[in-house]
Design a protein around this motif. Structure first.
Motif, PDB file in Angstrom:
ATOM      1  N   TYR A  99      45.073  45.836  42.184  1.00  0.00           N
ATOM      2  CA  TYR A  99      44.557  44.594  41.603  1.00  0.00           C
ATOM      3  C   TYR A  99      45.223  44.315  40.258  1.00  0.00           C
ATOM      4  O   TYR A  99      45.451  45.233  39.461  1.00  0.00           O
ATOM      5  N   ASP A 115      38.732  35.979  36.658  1.00  0.00           N
ATOM      6  CA  ASP A 115      38.531  37.413  36.797  1.00  0.00           C
ATOM      7  C   ASP A 115      37.084  37.736  36.478  1.00  0.00           C
ATOM      8  O   ASP A 115      36.751  38.259  35.412  1.00  0.00           O
ATOM      9  N   GLY A 145      31.480  42.022  36.021  1.00  0.00           N
ATOM     10  CA  GLY A 145      32.829  42.229  35.528  1.00  0.00           C
ATOM     11  C   GLY A 145      33.878  41.617  36.432  1.00  0.00           C
ATOM     12  O   GLY A 145      33.590  40.761  37.259  1.00  0.00           O
ATOM     13  N   GLY A 146      35.106  42.061  36.267  1.00  0.00           N
ATOM     14  CA  GLY A 146      36.201  41.525  37.053  1.00  0.00           C
ATOM     15  C   GLY A 146      36.782  42.569  37.980  1.00  0.00           C
ATOM     16  O   GLY A 146      36.273  43.670  38.093  1.00  0.00           O
ATOM     17  N   GLY A 147      37.840  42.154  38.659  1.00  0.00           N
ATOM     18  CA  GLY A 147      38.524  43.083  39.542  1.00  0.00           C
ATOM     19  C   GLY A 147      37.658  43.563  40.672  1.00  0.00           C
ATOM     20  O   GLY A 147      37.733  44.730  41.076  1.00  0.00           O
ATOM     21  N   ASN A 148      36.843  42.688  41.199  1.00  0.00           N
ATOM     22  CA  ASN A 148      35.890  43.115  42.219  1.00  0.00           C
ATOM     23  C   ASN A 148      36.544  43.146  43.587  1.00  0.00           C
ATOM     24  O   ASN A 148      36.532  42.181  44.335  1.00  0.00           O
TER      25      ASN A 148
END
Lengths: 115, 114
Positions: free
Chosen positions: A48, A98, B97-100
């Motif tokens: 990612y 994000d 959060g991110g990058g899930n």
């Protein structure tokens, strides 16, 4: 509008050859994901990016797999010294922001066959 | 009826009938769930999503039900059409959060018979 595009769509490689797979995400999308999909199975996470930063590479199966996104847009997944077990469809997905709850939009995938 | 094929479970339905595709998810911490449709030679296509604070969400001809107690999701397709024939995957992830990254289930092959 344009979706996620990937190239090549098909790649046949001889065992031991290096390959490079390209992903063009939706313009302006911050997050980019790579997944690997074996025949008859669901996609599995590889890595990612948040813009140009690779924040999670926990899914990469070996150090033969390398991904980059140097300018925060186009990404390349490189596989060195390909093995037969690398044969799969490699999917790229992008999301606008994000954060949680953002839809991931998938490209058509690159089908890799290693002989 | 439903059967387990060589690679994927298969659900066969008559055109016009309702379809129900089931999915069991694994991570109790997951709080966002998505159904994707994948046609042959294409990437997964978003159908509908649901957050863990809901137990039902409706879209156009599709409904997703979430049972957190038994970690079960279902996708209901009303008046199934030939164009609905595809493999359907449920996916789970987090909202924080991110990058899930998505964790996909096994997938179900839906076949619509004329």
């Amino acid at each position: 509008g344009a979706g996620v595009s990937q190239s090549p769509r098909y790649k046949v490689a001889k065992r031991g050859q290096d390959v490079a797979l390209r992903c063009d995400p939706i313009s302006g999308h911050v997050s980019l994901f790579w997944y690997q999909q074996a025949l008859g199975q669901g996609p599995e996470f590889l890595t990612y990016f948040q813009n140009e930063a690779q924040l999670d590479k926990s899914g990469l199966p070996s150090d033969r797999f390398f991904a980059e996104r140097p300018e925060g847009s186009v990404s390349t997944l490189k596989i060195q010294r390909t093995q037969q077990e690398d044969s799969a469809v490699y999917l790229c997905a992008s999301s606008r922001r994000d954060r949680g709850g953002e839809t991931q939009y998938f490209g058509p995938g690159t089908r890799l066959l290693v002989l | 009826g439903e059967s387990v094929g060589l690679h994927l479970p298969t659900l066969s339905v008559q055109e016009g009938d309702n379809s129900i595709i089931n999915c069991a998810y694994s991570n109790s911490a997951s709080d966002y769930f998505i159904w994707y449709k994948q046609e042959s030679g294409k990437g997964p296509q978003f159908i509908i999503d649901i957050r863990s604070n809901m137990d039902k969400r409706q879209g156009q001809r599709v409904t997703v039900l979430l049972n957190k107690t038994v970690k079960h999701l279902s996708l209901q397709i009303a008046a199934t059409q030939p164009g609905d024939s595809a493999v359907y995957f449920c996916a789970e992830t987090g909202l924080t959060g991110g990058g899930n990254k998505l964790t996909f289930g096994t997938g179900t092959q839906l076949k619509v018979e004329l």
